[in-house]
Design a protein around this motif. Structure first.
Motif, PDB file in Angstrom:
ATOM      1  N   GLY A  91      29.901  13.781  10.076  1.00 15.28           N
ATOM      2  CA  GLY A  91      29.855  12.586   9.233  1.00 15.28           C
ATOM      3  C   GLY A  91      29.213  11.386   9.898  1.00 15.28           C
ATOM      4  O   GLY A  91      29.046  10.355   9.261  1.00 15.28           O
ATOM      5  N   LEU A  92      28.838  11.499  11.153  1.00 12.61           N
ATOM      6  CA  LEU A  92      28.231  10.372  11.859  1.00 12.61           C
ATOM      7  C   LEU A  92      26.756  10.234  11.499  1.00 12.61           C
ATOM      8  O   LEU A  92      26.052  11.211  11.331  1.00 12.61           O
ATOM      9  N   ASN A  93      26.315   8.999  11.420  1.00 14.85           N
ATOM     10  CA  ASN A  93      24.916   8.708  11.124  1.00 14.85           C
ATOM     11  C   ASN A  93      24.359   7.839  12.246  1.00 14.85           C
ATOM     12  O   ASN A  93      24.203   6.642  12.106  1.00 14.85           O
ATOM     13  N   SER A  94      24.081   8.433  13.386  1.00 16.33           N
ATOM     14  CA  SER A  94      23.587   7.729  14.556  1.00 16.33           C
ATOM     15  C   SER A  94      22.070   7.597  14.453  1.00 16.33           C
ATOM     16  O   SER A  94      21.369   8.600  14.388  1.00 16.33           O
ATOM     17  N   GLN A  95      21.570   6.337  14.454  1.00 21.09           N
ATOM     18  CA  GLN A  95      20.134   6.123  14.243  1.00 21.09           C
ATOM     19  C   GLN A  95      19.608   4.935  15.029  1.00 21.09           C
ATOM     20  O   GLN A  95      20.368   4.078  15.474  1.00 21.09           O
ATOM     21  N   PHE A  96      18.285   4.893  15.137  1.00 20.75           N
ATOM     22  CA  PHE A  96      17.575   3.756  15.693  1.00 20.75           C
ATOM     23  C   PHE A  96      17.097   2.887  14.540  1.00 20.75           C
ATOM     24  O   PHE A  96      16.647   3.401  13.519  1.00 20.75           O
ATOM     25  N   ILE A  97      17.189   1.572  14.719  1.00 19.94           N
ATOM     26  CA  ILE A  97      16.639   0.651  13.721  1.00 19.94           C
ATOM     27  C   ILE A  97      15.753  -0.362  14.437  1.00 19.94           C
ATOM     28  O   ILE A  97      15.885  -0.577  15.637  1.00 19.94           O
ATOM     29  N   ARG A  98      14.846  -0.958  13.689  1.00 17.54           N
ATOM     30  CA  ARG A  98      13.944  -1.974  14.229  1.00 17.54           C
ATOM     31  C   ARG A  98      14.268  -3.306  13.571  1.00 17.54           C
ATOM     32  O   ARG A  98      14.378  -3.388  12.349  1.00 17.54           O
ATOM     33  N   ILE A  99      14.392  -4.327  14.417  1.00 21.04           N
ATOM     34  CA  ILE A  99      14.726  -5.661  13.936  1.00 21.04           C
ATOM     35  C   ILE A  99      13.649  -6.626  14.428  1.00 21.04           C
ATOM     36  O   ILE A  99      13.484  -6.798  15.636  1.00 21.04           O
ATOM     37  N   PRO A 100      12.909  -7.263  13.525  1.00 21.54           N
ATOM     38  CA  PRO A 100      11.900  -8.242  13.955  1.00 21.54           C
ATOM     39  C   PRO A 100      12.587  -9.506  14.488  1.00 21.54           C
ATOM     40  O   PRO A 100      13.545  -9.999  13.888  1.00 21.54           O
ATOM     41  N   LEU A 101      12.115  -9.998  15.637  1.00 22.29           N
ATOM     42  CA  LEU A 101      12.721 -11.167  16.263  1.00 22.29           C
ATOM     43  C   LEU A 101      11.780 -12.362  16.234  1.00 22.29           C
ATOM     44  O   LEU A 101      10.572 -12.218  16.407  1.00 22.29           O
ATOM     45  N   ASP A 102      12.351 -13.542  16.021  1.00 15.23           N
ATOM     46  CA  ASP A 102      11.617 -14.798  16.129  1.00 15.23           C
ATOM     47  C   ASP A 102      11.885 -15.467  17.475  1.00 15.23           C
ATOM     48  O   ASP A 102      11.165 -16.375  17.870  1.00 15.23           O
ATOM     49  N   LEU A 103      12.930 -15.036  18.165  1.00  8.17           N
ATOM     50  CA  LEU A 103      13.332 -15.591  19.454  1.00  8.17           C
ATOM     51  C   LEU A 103      12.319 -15.199  20.524  1.00  8.17           C
ATOM     52  O   LEU A 103      11.989 -14.023  20.672  1.00  8.17           O
ATOM     53  N   ARG A 104      11.830 -16.203  21.310  1.00  9.18           N
ATOM     54  CA  ARG A 104      10.855 -15.927  22.350  1.00  9.18           C
ATOM     55  C   ARG A 104      11.343 -16.343  23.733  1.00  9.18           C
ATOM     56  O   ARG A 104      10.780 -15.935  24.732  1.00  9.18           O
ATOM     57  N   ASN A 105      12.368 -17.173  23.806  1.00 11.69           N
ATOM     58  CA  ASN A 105      12.873 -17.665  25.083  1.00 11.69           C
ATOM     59  C   ASN A 105      13.459 -16.513  25.893  1.00 11.69           C
ATOM     60  O   ASN A 105      14.294 -15.769  25.391  1.00 11.69           O
ATOM     61  N   PRO A 106      13.034 -16.327  27.155  1.00  8.94           N
ATOM     62  CA  PRO A 106      13.530 -15.187  27.937  1.00  8.94           C
ATOM     63  C   PRO A 106      15.029 -15.239  28.187  1.00  8.94           C
ATOM     64  O   PRO A 106      15.688 -14.199  28.242  1.00  8.94           O
ATOM     65  N   TYR A 107      15.609 -16.444  28.327  1.00 13.09           N
ATOM     66  CA  TYR A 107      17.053 -16.540  28.532  1.00 13.09           C
ATOM     67  C   TYR A 107      17.803 -16.198  27.247  1.00 13.09           C
ATOM     68  O   TYR A 107      18.851 -15.569  27.278  1.00 13.09           O
ATOM     69  N   GLY A 108      17.261 -16.623  26.118  1.00 13.72           N
ATOM     70  CA  GLY A 108      17.869 -16.258  24.840  1.00 13.72           C
ATOM     71  C   GLY A 108      17.810 -14.761  24.603  1.00 13.72           C
ATOM     72  O   GLY A 108      18.781 -14.150  24.143  1.00 13.72           O
ATOM     73  N   LEU A 109      16.661 -14.147  24.937  1.00  8.24           N
ATOM     74  CA  LEU A 109      16.539 -12.696  24.791  1.00  8.24           C
ATOM     75  C   LEU A 109      17.496 -11.966  25.728  1.00  8.24           C
ATOM     76  O   LEU A 109      18.091 -10.952  25.359  1.00  8.24           O
ATOM     77  N   ALA A 110      17.656 -12.478  26.949  1.00  4.90           N
ATOM     78  CA  ALA A 110      18.578 -11.851  27.898  1.00  4.90           C
ATOM     79  C   ALA A 110      20.017 -11.940  27.396  1.00  4.90           C
ATOM     80  O   ALA A 110      20.778 -10.964  27.468  1.00  4.90           O
ATOM     81  N   LEU A 111      20.404 -13.098  26.857  1.00  8.17           N
ATOM     82  CA  LEU A 111      21.766 -13.239  26.331  1.00  8.17           C
ATOM     83  C   LEU A 111      21.962 -12.363  25.104  1.00  8.17           C
ATOM     84  O   LEU A 111      23.021 -11.736  24.946  1.00  8.17           O
ATOM     85  N   LEU A 112      20.964 -12.283  24.243  1.00  7.13           N
ATOM     86  CA  LEU A 112      21.043 -11.400  23.080  1.00  7.13           C
ATOM     87  C   LEU A 112      21.225  -9.955  23.526  1.00  7.13           C
ATOM     88  O   LEU A 112      22.046  -9.216  22.977  1.00  7.13           O
TER      89      LEU A 112
END
Length: 164
Positions: free
Chosen positions: A91-112
């Motif tokens: 019953g598991l549905n394990s998948q990859f998804i793609r999410i477009p990001l607007d964030l460009r700051n490297p510290y913000g990306l690291a925290l995300l």
């Protein structure tokens, strides 16, 4: 001063943590802690990002984001535990998804990245630099659009407001 102590705040925190962990103020403990507090920032200086330390524009928003992320981590831990203990593997549905990001700051990306990877059931796989698209693995995916909306609204938007 910067040559011997590139980050006084980090050095102070390291020394304080060393003393707290050892629960002692004897000279040997203090001296070793001071050596580590000076040596670690010097050795890690090449890893610091050239843009310098992050400027947090909205500290209260950062606190709110960390609280929301903490609640999500607890909720996800219970959900993943329930799935592991009681769900059938078929019953598991394990998948990859793609999410477009607007964030460009490297510290913000690291925290995300840290927030996503701390949440049970999700793993930050990669970010495609040419498109700034996050590839995320979800342990049990039921609604891809919910994941996209949640990452963008609950995590990315506050991070943009905090760091950019």
């Amino acid at each position: 001063m910067k040559r011997w102590l590139p980050s006084p705040l980090v050095a102070g925190i390291l020394l304080l943590l060393w003393l707290l962990l050892h629960q002692s103020m004897d000279p040997a403990t203090f001296l070793l802690g001071a050596l580590l507090a000076i040596g670690v920032p010097m050795l890690t200086r090449p890893f610091f990002h050239p843009i310098g330390f992050p400027r947090i524009k909205k500290p209260m928003l950062l606190c709110r984001l960390l609280f929301v992320a903490g609640m999500e981590i607890v909720r996800s831990a219970f959900n993943v535990g329930r799935i592991i203990l009681f769900a059938r593997p078929a019953g598991l549905n394990s998948q990859f998804i793609r999410i477009p990001l607007d964030l460009r700051n490297p510290y913000g990306l690291a925290l995300l990245s840290c927030l996503i990877n701390m949440t049970p059931g999700t793993v930050w796989v990669e970010i495609e630099p040419e498109k700034y698209e996050l590839v995320l693995h979800v342990f049990d995916l039921h609604d891809e659009q919910w994941w996209i909306d949640t990452i963008k609204a609950e995590y990315e938007k506050p991070l943009i407001d905090i760091f950019e």
